[in-house]
Design an enzyme around this catalytic site. Structure first.
Site, short mmCIF file in Angstrom:
data_model
loop_
_atom_site.label_atom_id
_atom_site.label_comp_id
_atom_site.label_asym_id
_atom_site.label_seq_id
_atom_site.Cartn_x
_atom_site.Cartn_y
_atom_site.Cartn_z
N PHE A 92 0.81 -1.23 0.00
CA PHE A 92 0.00 0.00 0.00
C PHE A 92 0.84 1.28 0.00
CE2 PHE A 92 -1.27 -1.41 4.62
CZ PHE A 92 -0.10 -0.92 5.19
N HIS B 263 -1.46 2.54 13.57
CA HIS B 263 -0.71 2.42 14.84
C HIS B 263 0.62 1.68 14.66
CE1 HIS B 263 -2.40 -1.67 16.54
NE2 HIS B 263 -1.98 -1.78 15.31
N ASN C 199 3.49 -1.43 23.72
CA ASN C 199 3.64 -2.62 22.87
C ASN C 199 4.03 -2.24 21.44
OD1 ASN C 199 3.47 -5.49 22.59
ND2 ASN C 199 1.75 -5.08 21.22
N1 SAM Z 1 -6.45 -4.78 9.41
C1 SAM Z 1 -6.17 -6.05 10.03
C2 SAM Z 1 -6.85 -6.19 11.35
O1 SAM Z 1 -7.23 -5.19 11.96
O2 SAM Z 1 -7.02 -7.34 11.80
C3 SAM Z 1 -4.68 -6.31 10.17
C4 SAM Z 1 -3.88 -5.30 10.93
S1 SAM Z 1 -2.17 -5.74 11.02
C5 SAM Z 1 -1.65 -4.85 12.46
C6 SAM Z 1 -1.43 -4.83 9.70
C7 SAM Z 1 -1.71 -5.39 8.33
O3 SAM Z 1 -1.12 -4.54 7.35
C8 SAM Z 1 -1.15 -6.78 8.12
O4 SAM Z 1 -2.12 -7.61 7.54
C9 SAM Z 1 0.00 -6.53 7.16
O5 SAM Z 1 0.30 -7.65 6.34
C10 SAM Z 1 -0.50 -5.36 6.37
N2 SAM Z 1 0.58 -4.58 5.74
C11 SAM Z 1 1.72 -4.16 6.33
N3 SAM Z 1 2.48 -3.48 5.45
C12 SAM Z 1 1.80 -3.49 4.28
C13 SAM Z 1 2.07 -2.94 3.00
N4 SAM Z 1 3.20 -2.25 2.77
N5 SAM Z 1 1.15 -3.12 2.03
C14 SAM Z 1 0.01 -3.83 2.27
N6 SAM Z 1 -0.31 -4.36 3.47
C15 SAM Z 1 0.58 -4.18 4.46
#
Ligand code: SAM
Length: 316
Positions: free
Chosen positions: A216, A234, A281
């Site tokens: 993204f 966050h 955290n």
């Molecule tokens: N939205 C979900 C939830 O609330 O259960 C997941 C939150 S998790 C803390 C962060 C998510 O962002 C993960 O699924 C991760 O793989 C995705 N993510 C991190 N960096 C990313 C990137 N550069 N492009 C796309 N997704 C990304």
């Protein structure tokens, strides 16, 4: 210590659910192959924590789950926190061991905890496929409890085409399609997360949920009426948040919106305690922090968004 209690109590709940009756310390220690003395002390502590009820039976003490333990700690419960507790004890607490260094250095502790470079945060988090699946299960568990509230706090029915950025296991996407029968949701996430989500978290094809592999921060974002970012900002610094939100803003058409789902600190930062702890955290584990509603509003405004509202969740 608390992780040990949690794991152990979940094992006990399995035994209890097999026997369907309160058990003595002797029965439990034999069933799990543990010392009687250790089991007795653990059971006493669990009843002090209100995870177990005690019953008197001819001078013997018997133990059964409290209602809360049955709901949240048994593996078979639909709102089980089992995966979340496992992830805490095996991954998160290992970063917390280095809290002093995290506070001194102001950064996460993957290198010391796991020997991995954390320059790319999610490469460190997903240091093996097994770790990635465990993280996805952790993300999944909370939306079984409060996902419905998260997607109905605002009426999202005007938005027919939704994109869940960083949609992970798809738990929130499923809540959206269940609450809003006319919407479709695209789960946008890193390629290996999307592939795992399809394989492990969707038993049969849901016609209204689609998938888009991408980064993204770099790749084009799908067209949508509503972009959801749940527990995304966050993870990141203010600069990275504005960068990401600016990309979302550019992808928006007139009338489009963005929905942020995050734990909020009070405006003066004096609580809630759980969110203050989440923020610590985030320090030991990510590049981000928990924020106040005004801080999120400032990030949204810096990216170009206007008409910013916030709504607390009933289950928060
Ligand atoms: N939205 C979900 C939830 O609330 O259960 C997941 C939150 S998790 C803390 C962060 C998510 O962002 C993960 O699924 C991760 O793989 C995705 N993510 C991190 N960096 C990313 C990137 N550069 N492009 C796309 N997704 C990304």
């Amino acid at each position: 210590m608390s992780s040990f209690l949690n794991i152990y109590s979940s094992k006990m709940t399995q035994i209890y659910s097999c026997s369907k009756r309160p058990l003595s310390a002797e029965e439990i220690s034999q069933a799990v192959g543990a010392s009687l003395d250790g089991t007795q002390r653990l059971l006493a502590a669990c009843s002090g924590l209100q995870l177990l009820n005690t019953h008197q039976d001819d001078g013997r003490v018997l133990y059964s789950n409290t209602e809360q333990a049955s709901i949240y700690l048994t593996r078979s419960s639909p709102v089980s926190l089992y995966q979340s507790i496992q992830y805490s004890s095996r991954t998160i607490y290992l970063c917390w061991h280095h809290l002093t260094d995290a506070v001194r250095e102001g950064r996460n502790q993957y290198e010391k905890a796991f020997g991995v470079n954390s320059k790319d945060l999610f490469q460190a988090l997903y240091r093996s496929d097994e770790e990635m699946v465990k993280f996805m299960q952790l993300m999944n568990s909370i939306w079984n409890i409060c996902g419905k509230d998260a997607v109905t706090a605002f009426d999202l029915s005007p938005f027919k085409v939704i994109c869940d950025l960083g949609g992970c296991s798809g738990a929130l996407a499923k809540q959206c399609t269940s609450a809003y029968p006319e919407c479709t949701v695209t789960i946008f996430d890193l390629p290996k997360v999307v592939r795992t989500s399809r394989e492990h978290f969707f038993s049969e094809g849901d016609q209204r949920i689609g998938f888009n592999e991408g980064d993204f921060f770099k790749d084009p974002l799908p067209q949508a009426d509503l972009y959801i970012l749940a527990r995304i900002l966050h993870d990141w610094t203010d600069e990275r948040c504005v960068e990401l939100l600016s990309r979302v803003y550019k992808a928006c058409k007139p009338g489009s919106a963005v929905l942020l789902v995050e734990a909020l600190l009070f405006e003066d930062g004096s609580g809630p305690l759980t969110v203050q702890l989440y923020s610590l955290n985030m320090l030991v584990q990510t590049e981000g922090r928990e924020r106040t509603a005004a801080q999120y509003a400032a990030l949204l405004a810096a990216a170009g968004f206007s008409d910013i509202q916030h709504h607390p969740l009933k289950t928060a």
